[in-house]
Each structure stands twice: as C-alpha cells, then as structure tokens.
Design a protein around this motif. Sequence first.
Motif, PDB file in Angstrom:
ATOM      1  N   SER A  23       0.818  -1.219   0.000  1.00  0.00           N
ATOM      2  CA  SER A  23       0.000   0.000   0.000  1.00  0.00           C
ATOM      3  C   SER A  23       0.846   1.262   0.000  1.00  0.00           C
ATOM      4  O   SER A  23       0.353   2.349  -0.324  1.00  0.00           O
ATOM      5  N   ARG A  24       2.118   1.150   0.366  1.00  0.00           N
ATOM      6  CA  ARG A  24       3.024   2.294   0.300  1.00  0.00           C
ATOM      7  C   ARG A  24       3.930   2.238  -0.917  1.00  0.00           C
ATOM      8  O   ARG A  24       4.512   3.241  -1.308  1.00  0.00           O
ATOM      9  N   ASP A  25       4.047   1.077  -1.527  1.00  0.00           N
ATOM     10  CA  ASP A  25       4.985   0.906  -2.639  1.00  0.00           C
ATOM     11  C   ASP A  25       4.318   1.079  -3.998  1.00  0.00           C
ATOM     12  O   ASP A  25       4.897   1.666  -4.906  1.00  0.00           O
ATOM     13  N   ASP A  26       3.103   0.574  -4.151  1.00  0.00           N
ATOM     14  CA  ASP A  26       2.406   0.583  -5.443  1.00  0.00           C
ATOM     15  C   ASP A  26       1.330   1.662  -5.423  1.00  0.00           C
ATOM     16  O   ASP A  26       0.409   1.607  -4.602  1.00  0.00           O
ATOM     17  N   PRO A  27       1.402   2.665  -6.309  1.00  0.00           N
ATOM     18  CA  PRO A  27       0.411   3.748  -6.289  1.00  0.00           C
ATOM     19  C   PRO A  27      -1.028   3.254  -6.415  1.00  0.00           C
ATOM     20  O   PRO A  27      -1.921   3.775  -5.745  1.00  0.00           O
ATOM     21  N   PRO A  58       8.060  -9.886  -0.076  1.00  0.00           N
ATOM     22  CA  PRO A  58       7.341 -11.171  -0.040  1.00  0.00           C
ATOM     23  C   PRO A  58       5.946 -11.089  -0.636  1.00  0.00           C
ATOM     24  O   PRO A  58       5.384 -12.102  -1.052  1.00  0.00           O
ATOM     25  N   TRP A  59       5.373  -9.874  -0.686  1.00  0.00           N
ATOM     26  CA  TRP A  59       4.017  -9.746  -1.212  1.00  0.00           C
ATOM     27  C   TRP A  59       3.964  -9.912  -2.725  1.00  0.00           C
ATOM     28  O   TRP A  59       2.867 -10.059  -3.298  1.00  0.00           O
ATOM     29  N   ASP A  60       5.107  -9.908  -3.402  1.00  0.00           N
ATOM     30  CA  ASP A  60       5.085 -10.093  -4.852  1.00  0.00           C
ATOM     31  C   ASP A  60       4.521 -11.460  -5.250  1.00  0.00           C
ATOM     32  O   ASP A  60       3.973 -11.615  -6.340  1.00  0.00           O
ATOM     33  N   GLY A  61       4.665 -12.434  -4.365  1.00  0.00           N
ATOM     34  CA  GLY A  61       4.085 -13.746  -4.648  1.00  0.00           C
ATOM     35  C   GLY A  61       2.581 -13.688  -4.837  1.00  0.00           C
ATOM     36  O   GLY A  61       2.002 -14.488  -5.591  1.00  0.00           O
ATOM     37  N   LEU A  62       1.927 -12.730  -4.170  1.00  0.00           N
ATOM     38  CA  LEU A  62       0.477 -12.602  -4.290  1.00  0.00           C
ATOM     39  C   LEU A  62       0.078 -12.160  -5.699  1.00  0.00           C
ATOM     40  O   LEU A  62      -1.023 -12.488  -6.171  1.00  0.00           O
ATOM     41  N   LEU A  63       0.958 -11.425  -6.387  1.00  0.00           N
ATOM     42  CA  LEU A  63       0.659 -10.993  -7.743  1.00  0.00           C
ATOM     43  C   LEU A  63       0.621 -12.173  -8.710  1.00  0.00           C
ATOM     44  O   LEU A  63      -0.073 -12.131  -9.721  1.00  0.00           O
ATOM     45  N   PRO A  67       5.673 -15.143 -13.596  1.00  0.00           N
ATOM     46  CA  PRO A  67       6.575 -14.776 -12.488  1.00  0.00           C
ATOM     47  C   PRO A  67       7.666 -13.812 -12.922  1.00  0.00           C
ATOM     48  O   PRO A  67       8.096 -12.965 -12.122  1.00  0.00           O
ATOM     49  N   LEU A  68       8.108 -13.902 -14.169  1.00  0.00           N
ATOM     50  CA  LEU A  68       9.133 -12.975 -14.653  1.00  0.00           C
ATOM     51  C   LEU A  68       8.596 -11.552 -14.711  1.00  0.00           C
ATOM     52  O   LEU A  68       9.280 -10.598 -14.331  1.00  0.00           O
ATOM     53  N   ALA A  69       7.360 -11.390 -15.194  1.00  0.00           N
ATOM     54  CA  ALA A  69       6.750 -10.061 -15.254  1.00  0.00           C
ATOM     55  C   ALA A  69       6.556  -9.485 -13.858  1.00  0.00           C
ATOM     56  O   ALA A  69       6.795  -8.290 -13.623  1.00  0.00           O
ATOM     57  N   VAL A  70       6.120 -10.326 -12.930  1.00  0.00           N
ATOM     58  CA  VAL A  70       5.911  -9.856 -11.555  1.00  0.00           C
ATOM     59  C   VAL A  70       7.228  -9.404 -10.933  1.00  0.00           C
ATOM     60  O   VAL A  70       7.297  -8.362 -10.269  1.00  0.00           O
ATOM     61  N   LEU A  71       8.296 -10.153 -11.144  1.00  0.00           N
ATOM     62  CA  LEU A  71       9.583  -9.794 -10.566  1.00  0.00           C
ATOM     63  C   LEU A  71      10.242  -8.622 -11.299  1.00  0.00           C
ATOM     64  O   LEU A  71      10.950  -7.818 -10.689  1.00  0.00           O
ATOM     65  N   ALA A  72      10.017  -8.536 -12.608  1.00  0.00           N
ATOM     66  CA  ALA A  72      10.639  -7.465 -13.382  1.00  0.00           C
ATOM     67  C   ALA A  72       9.910  -6.138 -13.214  1.00  0.00           C
ATOM     68  O   ALA A  72      10.537  -5.075 -13.179  1.00  0.00           O
ATOM     69  N   ARG A  73       8.599  -6.191 -13.108  1.00  0.00           N
ATOM     70  CA  ARG A  73       7.803  -4.966 -13.025  1.00  0.00           C
ATOM     71  C   ARG A  73       6.620  -5.180 -12.092  1.00  0.00           C
ATOM     72  O   ARG A  73       5.466  -5.324 -12.518  1.00  0.00           O
ATOM     73  N   PRO A  74       6.861  -5.221 -10.763  1.00  0.00           N
ATOM     74  CA  PRO A  74       5.786  -5.520  -9.806  1.00  0.00           C
ATOM     75  C   PRO A  74       4.873  -4.320  -9.564  1.00  0.00           C
ATOM     76  O   PRO A  74       4.858  -3.722  -8.485  1.00  0.00           O
ATOM     77  N   ARG A  75       4.122  -3.981 -10.575  1.00  0.00           N
ATOM     78  CA  ARG A  75       3.148  -2.896 -10.495  1.00  0.00           C
ATOM     79  C   ARG A  75       1.801  -3.416 -10.979  1.00  0.00           C
ATOM     80  O   ARG A  75       1.679  -3.933 -12.093  1.00  0.00           O
ATOM     81  N   VAL A  80      11.849  -2.141  -7.721  1.00  0.00           N
ATOM     82  CA  VAL A  80      12.525  -3.136  -6.898  1.00  0.00           C
ATOM     83  C   VAL A  80      13.824  -2.582  -6.325  1.00  0.00           C
ATOM     84  O   VAL A  80      14.248  -2.966  -5.240  1.00  0.00           O
ATOM     85  N   ARG A  81      14.454  -1.664  -7.012  1.00  0.00           N
ATOM     86  CA  ARG A  81      15.715  -1.108  -6.538  1.00  0.00           C
ATOM     87  C   ARG A  81      15.459  -0.059  -5.472  1.00  0.00           C
ATOM     88  O   ARG A  81      14.482   0.685  -5.542  1.00  0.00           O
TER      89      ARG A  81
END
Length: 469
Positions: free
Chosen positions: A15-19, A172-177, A368-376, A444-445
């Motif tokens: 909620s603080r990371d993704d607009p 860790p919440w990226d797994g939910l995506l 999973p690649l899209a989620v890790l590369a661009r978790p938006r 991610v950075r």
Amino acid sequence: MTRPRPNDAGPVAPSRDDPLVGAASQWVGGPIGRRAVLRRRWWSPIRIALAVTAAVLALGFLADQPCRADGWADRDTAMWTAACYSDVPFLYRERGFADGLFAYWDTQLEYPVLTGALMQGSAYVAQALQDVFGPAGAIAGSVWFFDVTAVLMALSAAVVVIATARTVPRRPWDGLLVAASPVLLLSANVNWDLFAVMLCSLAIVAWTRDRPVAAGLLIGLGAAAKLYPALLLGPMLLLALRSPDRRGELGSVAAATSAAVVAWTAVNLPVAVWAPSGWRAFFEFNRDRGADFGSTWFAVDILEPGLLPERIDSFVVGSAVVLLVAICGLALLAPSPPRLVQLTFLAVAAFLLVNKVWSPQYALWLLPLAVLARPRVRDLAIWQAAEVVYFVVVWRYLATLYDPADPMVSDRTYALAILLRIAGVLWIAAMVVRDMMRPELDPVRPVTVTVRRPAPARARHRRRGAAPA
C-alpha cells in the motif's frame, strides 16, 4: 554513494509501494503508516499468497467442469464456447497412454523428455486410481489423468508463488501478484507448462542465493521440460560482463552452464540412445511446423495473405537475431547493471514474439518474470487484460473452425486479438526497458543509484544473494 542492498531495508508494504494499491487502500483506511510495527503472525505474506493460489486454482478447476463432466469426449463447439479446453485428456487418449504404450519407445510424443516422463508417471497413477475407483474406459481414464495432472500443476504453482515471494526477500508480497493472476486461473490446466515455470523460478532463486551449480541443474531440468528456461543463461552472461568482479562472475556462469548441460544430457541421453526416433519427434515437429495459432506470423498471414512463404524459418531466425542484439545492447549500455529477471523477461518475451506458435498457456512463462521485473498492479493488469481477451477469442475462433456453419469469430478478429496480446506484452517490456535505462524508476531497486562507479576491492566479493534479482 553506493546502493543499499535490498535486504538491508525492511519488508515492502504494497500500500506504500504501489500507487494503485495505495489508492485502493483508501477503502480500508489508507496505506499502512510509516511507523507501523509489523508483528510476525501466522498469516504471513507467503501463507496468504498460498491460500489465494489454492482459491484461484479451485476456481479454475470448477471452470473446467463443463468439459470434465463428459470427459472431453470430443472437440465440439460446446467445449470451445465454455473455454474449458485442455490438451491433457486428449493426449492421454491420442498418444497411447490409455492403451498402455510407453512414451517415446512405443509412441511419438511432441514434448521434451522431462515433460514426457511427467505424463508417463501421471498415466500410471491415473490408471491405478481408475482400477480402484473406476469406471472403466479411455474417457474415464482421461478424466483421472486430468485430475492427477491438475494436482501436479497446483503443486507446481504453489512452488512458483513461494519462489517469487522469496526471490527478493524484502518483497514477499510479490508472490500474491502471481497467486491472484487471471492468467493462472485460466491457463493452469491447459498443459504441463507450470512444471517448467516452477523449475525456472527455482533456478532464479538459486542464482540470487549464490548457488550457480544448483541454478544450472534447475535450468537444465527446466530445458528438458520446456526449452525456454535455457534462456536464463544469456542474461547471466551479460550481467557477468557488467560485474566489477568479471572473472568471478564468469566462473559462476560457466559453472551454471556446465551444470545445465549435465542435467539436460542426463535426462535426454537415455531416451536419445534407446528411442532415437521418439526422441527426435519433438525437434522435428518444431522444425517442420509453419506459422501456427497465436503467433505473430499467424496474424501476419491472416492480415496480409501471401506475404510470408510456407517456410518461415528465415524470418524467425532473422527476427530473433535482431531482438537478441537489442537486448544485449540494453544490458551493456544501461546506466546500472540490469536485474537478472528484467533481462530474462525480455529474452522470453522476444522468444514468444518470434516463435512459430504462441499457445494460450505460454503466458504462464512470463507470469513470475513479469511480476519480478515490473511488480506494479497497473502494468500487470494491462498485460493480463490482453491475455484474457485473447483467451476468450482463441477458443471461439477454434469453435468457428470446427463448425464453419456457425461462425463466432472471423479470421480478422482473431488476428486483431493476437495483435492485442502482442501489445500487452510490449507494454510490460517497454516499462522494463524504461526501468533499466532509468534505474531510479525501478520499483525493486532502492532509491539511491550507483552509476558506473567501481566498487572498492573489499566489496567486490559480496554474495550475489544481496543483489536485486
């Protein structure tokens, strides 16, 4: 100023990371506070993601019930309009598993060896269950085969979710995506692709934990299930060339590549020696096929008939070379070394864009690649909306082909759906390229960025696990 390591910071709150998530959180009180204390609870992000995975896969299984009820008895219009088609039951009956034939030795199988072994093992389990619980017959056996495969794909999906959540420890919440993805709901049981996706995801985790041999073994096994995990080795090499400790990183890449070759050979060699014609079937099938469903070339052939020759191999190779050079240029010219998953996403996306066939379930390769590369959430939603549209259109197009008297989707509409799907992938790719060229925008950075400043000698031997994936 050097970049802080990803795992030096605390867990990222979505909620603080993704607009988009932050805006949506206003309905439940707004983003989590900056001074909030996140106590450890049983419902950790990974356990929540696994629960969502189970719910999504259960919904997908229920969506297959219109076809499962009659055992996928025939490729009729009802199966396509219900969008519950699966390769699994048909291959059980049409590749000899129902008759007790052994893959590659007794029958031709257009799949890599490890996937064939998974199919053969599933057939044995399905036949054992059928012997105990019945009923008899190839149709009933194919339903058992589908059910066993669905369980294996569910386990594979769970591992993919865990691996995604653990690739970047502070996210860790990226797994939910991955868990809540429409692509997972629609495509999990169409084929056996999730097994290869699992091996690829585990290989990425192993590499980020400084275990090149384990990563290589997993890449080799993944390539023995579906060829695409081998594409990981290219980005590894490119990043090694950008590393301050080039010699050490190139040694790790060499170790991973050697392990991958050993694993792939160990799986393939017995079949290649004892059933050479069956083993070659996969390679000959892909060599001889023309522009097939879902591919860029299929859309071009519809929109511009006669533009492409019957053999499109030269177009495929030429396009692949152009995209490969572009990816290499991005990797070497980016202000900071890109992340492994960014380059891997671009490599797999390029492979799909030029491949002769682009099946609906291939979207799982990118998930999973899209989620890790661009978790938006916004960008993932744009891409997956295009995938959902294509998923609906392709089945209705096939229904039209099987029953031309009752047309549902015209050739041109289907070609436009392919182009929409391509546009969705290109959207994510464009966002990834932008993040590579402007690292300060990469979610991610950490915020601070190092631009081409050599690290001190004592910092060059840091563990790879501390670096972003």
